[in-house]
Design an enzyme around this catalytic site. Structure first.
Site, PDB file in Angstrom:
ATOM      1  N   HIS A 117      39.090 -26.048 -39.101  1.00  0.00           N
ATOM      2  CA  HIS A 117      39.426 -24.738 -39.658  1.00  0.00           C
ATOM      3  C   HIS A 117      40.559 -24.877 -40.677  1.00  0.00           C
ATOM      4  CE1 HIS A 117      37.836 -22.435 -35.869  1.00  0.00           C
ATOM      5  NE2 HIS A 117      36.897 -23.093 -36.511  1.00  0.00           N
ATOM      6  N   HIS A 149      31.570 -20.547 -25.404  1.00  0.00           N
ATOM      7  CA  HIS A 149      31.357 -21.120 -26.734  1.00  0.00           C
ATOM      8  C   HIS A 149      29.867 -21.337 -26.897  1.00  0.00           C
ATOM      9  CE1 HIS A 149      31.268 -24.049 -30.033  1.00  0.00           C
ATOM     10  NE2 HIS A 149      32.423 -23.530 -30.388  1.00  0.00           N
ATOM     11  N   LYS A 180      27.280 -14.089 -33.786  1.00  0.00           N
ATOM     12  CA  LYS A 180      27.469 -14.508 -32.394  1.00  0.00           C
ATOM     13  C   LYS A 180      26.787 -13.534 -31.431  1.00  0.00           C
ATOM     14  CE  LYS A 180      31.091 -15.753 -29.086  1.00  0.00           C
ATOM     15  NZ  LYS A 180      32.548 -15.882 -28.857  1.00  0.00           N
ATOM     16  N   GLN A 218      30.825 -12.831 -38.575  1.00  0.00           N
ATOM     17  CA  GLN A 218      31.365 -12.539 -37.250  1.00  0.00           C
ATOM     18  C   GLN A 218      30.297 -12.019 -36.288  1.00  0.00           C
ATOM     19  OE1 GLN A 218      34.467 -13.142 -36.189  1.00  0.00           O
ATOM     20  NE2 GLN A 218      35.143 -13.933 -38.163  1.00  0.00           N
ATOM     21  N   ARG A 266      42.364 -17.496 -31.669  1.00  0.00           N
ATOM     22  CA  ARG A 266      42.168 -17.429 -30.225  1.00  0.00           C
ATOM     23  C   ARG A 266      43.383 -16.815 -29.536  1.00  0.00           C
ATOM     24  NH1 ARG A 266      39.517 -21.312 -32.600  1.00  0.00           N
ATOM     25  NH2 ARG A 266      37.480 -21.961 -31.858  1.00  0.00           N
ATOM     26  N   LYS A 272      38.254 -29.163 -25.733  1.00  0.00           N
ATOM     27  CA  LYS A 272      38.116 -28.714 -27.121  1.00  0.00           C
ATOM     28  C   LYS A 272      39.443 -28.741 -27.879  1.00  0.00           C
ATOM     29  CE  LYS A 272      35.044 -25.793 -28.867  1.00  0.00           C
ATOM     30  NZ  LYS A 272      36.054 -25.255 -29.734  1.00  0.00           N
ATOM     31  N   HIS A 298      29.359 -32.227 -33.232  1.00  0.00           N
ATOM     32  CA  HIS A 298      28.720 -30.916 -33.353  1.00  0.00           C
ATOM     33  C   HIS A 298      27.224 -31.021 -33.658  1.00  0.00           C
ATOM     34  CE1 HIS A 298      32.544 -29.312 -32.724  1.00  0.00           C
ATOM     35  NE2 HIS A 298      32.655 -28.462 -33.722  1.00  0.00           N
TER      36      HIS A 298
END
Length: 429
Positions: free
Chosen positions: A108, A174, A306, A303, A74, A184, A200
């Protein structure tokens, strides 16, 4: 006159002619000014915030502090912001030896030492205690009860034990928490895996087999169970100060929201994101031609998914998506194939509810979320890979139109940056 559209594709562009189709609009982020003097803006946000007291005011008399920093995925300007935070904290009397920086990675992978240096700079990494959060190390977590939605709350002990608690981060859309930033940083940022997993799972409808909860989607905060559970959990941790960044479509700093009223500051950041990245539509189209935004956003299928999710709301129930994405590094997720081999939607949902993870969610997106949609990919992925995903491959827009049975004057939206663009329906004229 033939209309040519150029869309990002890998490190280059591809040209497409939309002649014969009715173009309803090219949907892309709005131009938003860059803050030219970043350093001055950061100092102002910390010393004279719009939402509450300054950091120096609340730091005086405190013996220790903790700063949460998002991971490398990010754009938060941590390398520019953290030094100013440290300057204010030491000015207040808190020594560097009593300050800890936690990399709020959630579930992550943890950052390596070199990655931390790239994120924060070598000097800070060498002079301040910096630790990765580990969501699976239960000995590093403290149990704080159960949320009103049944989430078992486990939070990083170092954060809870500090006298002063500071959040940094970036606000953006998001796909099921509504927006990033704000709460978050706590959930998933420094929460335990049981906390993250239970939270989640709220993206699914409470009734088994009913698909996604429609409120758990990009841009939705009020009524979004995922977001509201995150905020409820965050409120239990005693957050003292927040500083979140907003970047424009060019990746340049466009805003900073900050202060002791962390929820109000975050909402202000969300409003800015809506102004920049939300494209208005008055009707749904027969199809959408979408680029995942080029390199690095289309480097692999993981990727680009999204972009597919972001454009689903732009097309009719029987509409089609034409996705142009290089995917030069393949699928991009080692166990995506394993999840996609679960062909039964019922069993797929059972497995996802049992052990929630983002790869499983993508498989669920494909098998359940997209089951009534046609997706055609113009891509470097081999045909067999595309068909394994349940999509079809085309070498040109003309071939894609044939696959989707688009006729003369069929309606279409073009989305050059599907990775960062969402649609907002407005009343038709």
């Amino acid at each position: 006159m033939e209309e040519i559209i150029r869309l990002p594709y890998g490190k280059t562009e591809r040209e497409f002619s939309i002649e014969g189709l009715t173009l309803l609009g090219i949907l892309k982020p709005k131009r938003y000014p860059e803050i030219k003097d970043q350093k001055e803006a950061i100092y102002r946000a910390i010393r004279n915030p719009d939402y509450g007291q300054s950091l120096l005011e609340i730091a005086r008399g405190k013996g220790s502090a903790v700063i949460l920093v998002s991971d490398k995925t990010r754009r938060t300007l941590a390398k520019e912001i953290v030094p100013v935070i440290l300057e204010e904290l030491t000015k207040s009397g808190i020594p560097l030896s009593r300050i800890t920086i936690i990399i709020a990675v959630g579930a992550h992978p943890m950052l390596t030492r070199d990655e931390i240096k790239a994120l924060l700079g070598e000097e800070i990494t060498d002079t301040v205690t910096v630790v990765n959060h580990n969501c699976r190390d239960m000995s590093s977590l403290e149990y704080r009860g159960i949320s009103s939605r049944g989430t078992p709350i486990y939070i990083n002990k170092i954060f809870l034990e500090a006298d002063l608690k500071i959040l940094t981060g970036a606000v953006n859309y998001h796909d099921f928490a509504g927006f990033s930033g704000g709460a978050k940083s706590i959930l998933p940022g420094i929460s335990g895996f049981p906390t993250i997993s239970h939270n989640h799972l709220m993206l699914l409808d409470p009734s088994f087999g009913s698909g996604y909860n429609p409120m758990a989607s990009a841009g939705v905060l009020d009524g979004n169970p995922v977001h509201e559970d995150m905020e409820e959990t965050a409120e239990l941790t005693g957050i003292d100060f927040i500083i979140n960044t907003v970047v424009n479509a060019d990746g340049k700093l466009s805003g900073i929201v900050s202060g002791t009223d962390w929820k109000k500051a975050h909402r202000a950041g969300c409003k800015m994101i809506e102004e920049i990245f939300s494209a208005e539509i008055r009707e749904k189209a027969d199809a959408v031609l979408v680029s995942a935004g080029g390199y690095p956003f289309d480097i692999n299928f993981y990727q680009v998914m999204k972009s597919v999710i972001n454009t689903m709301q732009m097309i009719k129930d029987d509409g089609g998506i034409i996705l142009t994405a290089s995917c030069s590094e393949g699928l991009g997720a080692d166990n995506l194939r394993e999840w996609l081999n679960i062909e039964s939607p019922v069993r797929l949902e059972e497995e996802l509810r049992k052990d929630f993870n983002m790869i499983g969610k993508i498989a669920y997106d494909i098998r359940v979320g997209l089951k009534d949609k046609k997706v055609v990919m113009i891509t470097d992925l081999p045909k067999e890979e595309v068909e394994f995903l349940g999509f079809q491959k085309a070498d040109s827009l003309e071939e894609a139109k044939e696959i989707l049975s688009l006729r003369e004057n069929s309606t279409i939206y073009v989305v050059p940056y599907g990775n960062i663009t969402t649609a907002r329906r407005v009343n038709p004229l």
